[in-house]
Design an enzyme around this catalytic site. Sequence first.
Site, PDB file in Angstrom:
ATOM      1  N   GLU A  11       0.792  -1.233   0.000  1.00 17.21           N
ATOM      2  CA  GLU A  11       0.000   0.000   0.000  1.00 17.21           C
ATOM      3  C   GLU A  11       0.825   1.285   0.000  1.00 17.21           C
ATOM      4  O   GLU A  11       0.623   2.169   0.821  1.00 17.21           O
ATOM      5  CB  GLU A  11      -0.985  -0.015   1.169  1.00 17.21           C
ATOM      6  CG  GLU A  11      -1.928  -1.192   1.114  1.00 17.21           C
ATOM      7  CD  GLU A  11      -2.869  -1.297   2.301  1.00 17.21           C
ATOM      8  OE1 GLU A  11      -2.753  -0.491   3.248  1.00 17.21           O
ATOM      9  OE2 GLU A  11      -3.722  -2.192   2.273  1.00 17.21           O
ATOM     10  N   ASN A  47       1.865  -4.334  -3.516  1.00 21.90           N
ATOM     11  CA  ASN A  47       0.458  -4.580  -3.224  1.00 21.90           C
ATOM     12  C   ASN A  47      -0.269  -3.267  -2.919  1.00 21.90           C
ATOM     13  O   ASN A  47       0.262  -2.417  -2.213  1.00 21.90           O
ATOM     14  CB  ASN A  47       0.393  -5.507  -2.000  1.00 21.90           C
ATOM     15  CG  ASN A  47      -0.775  -6.435  -2.022  1.00 21.90           C
ATOM     16  OD1 ASN A  47      -1.184  -6.911  -3.070  1.00 21.90           O
ATOM     17  ND2 ASN A  47      -1.314  -6.728  -0.861  1.00 21.90           N
ATOM     18  N   HIS A  83     -11.318  -5.578  -2.527  1.00 20.61           N
ATOM     19  CA  HIS A  83     -12.398  -5.473  -1.543  1.00 20.61           C
ATOM     20  C   HIS A  83     -13.597  -4.900  -2.300  1.00 20.61           C
ATOM     21  O   HIS A  83     -13.659  -3.707  -2.562  1.00 20.61           O
ATOM     22  CB  HIS A  83     -11.981  -4.556  -0.388  1.00 20.61           C
ATOM     23  CG  HIS A  83     -10.690  -4.986   0.250  1.00 20.61           C
ATOM     24  ND1 HIS A  83     -10.545  -6.205   0.870  1.00 20.61           N
ATOM     25  CD2 HIS A  83      -9.490  -4.360   0.348  1.00 20.61           C
ATOM     26  CE1 HIS A  83      -9.314  -6.314   1.336  1.00 20.61           C
ATOM     27  NE2 HIS A  83      -8.645  -5.215   1.022  1.00 20.61           N
ATOM     28  N   GLU A 110      -5.936 -10.341  -2.386  1.00 17.67           N
ATOM     29  CA  GLU A 110      -7.012 -10.403  -1.392  1.00 17.67           C
ATOM     30  C   GLU A 110      -8.314 -10.293  -2.164  1.00 17.67           C
ATOM     31  O   GLU A 110      -8.383  -9.587  -3.165  1.00 17.67           O
ATOM     32  CB  GLU A 110      -6.919  -9.246  -0.392  1.00 17.67           C
ATOM     33  CG  GLU A 110      -5.656  -9.249   0.435  1.00 17.67           C
ATOM     34  CD  GLU A 110      -5.590  -8.072   1.405  1.00 17.67           C
ATOM     35  OE1 GLU A 110      -6.655  -7.584   1.844  1.00 17.67           O
ATOM     36  OE2 GLU A 110      -4.473  -7.644   1.703  1.00 17.67           O
ATOM     37  N   ASP A 112     -12.602 -10.090  -1.263  1.00 20.32           N
ATOM     38  CA  ASP A 112     -13.794 -10.206  -0.432  1.00 20.32           C
ATOM     39  C   ASP A 112     -14.890  -9.314  -1.001  1.00 20.32           C
ATOM     40  O   ASP A 112     -14.620  -8.374  -1.728  1.00 20.32           O
ATOM     41  CB  ASP A 112     -13.496  -9.852   1.034  1.00 20.32           C
ATOM     42  CG  ASP A 112     -12.910  -8.466   1.185  1.00 20.32           C
ATOM     43  OD1 ASP A 112     -13.674  -7.480   1.106  1.00 20.32           O
ATOM     44  OD2 ASP A 112     -11.689  -8.360   1.386  1.00 20.32           O
TER      45      ASP A 112
END
Length: 142
Positions: A11, A47, A83, A110, A112
């Site tokens: 990040e 990332n 996300h 990731e 979700d």
Amino acid sequence: PEALFVDVVNEPLTNGGALGEQAMGESYIDIAFHEARQWTRATLVLNEYGLEWDVRRQYDMLALLQRLKARGVPVDALGSESHLGQVPHRPFGHFVRQVQALGIEVLVTELDVAGTNVGSAADVYRRYLRKLRRLGVRTVQT
């Protein structure tokens, strides 16, 4: 056994690189990747989150990756922390192709789905994974 993927910098757009960037500017990213390459042959990942929706973030990330590549920083892949609330729109596919054109693989590190019921979430997962497959994007764990 050696890891297949290593999340080297996490990040940099979100946190402004935290202490590293405050102290050293962008060069902390260069140092981190060069040091990581000395220790592993794994895919080295930068990332970030919010790349699926935010065109300004996409622009900023693409510019960062171009600068890193120009300096010879061994970034192998861009990890997208997906996300989601719904399937990302068309500019995400264009962004992915621009990153791939730099010789950098795009990975989903990731994944979700928030704010939806189970049936809706399953539909978002299904449609997003289909889109990723068409773009040649893999999902991995870093």
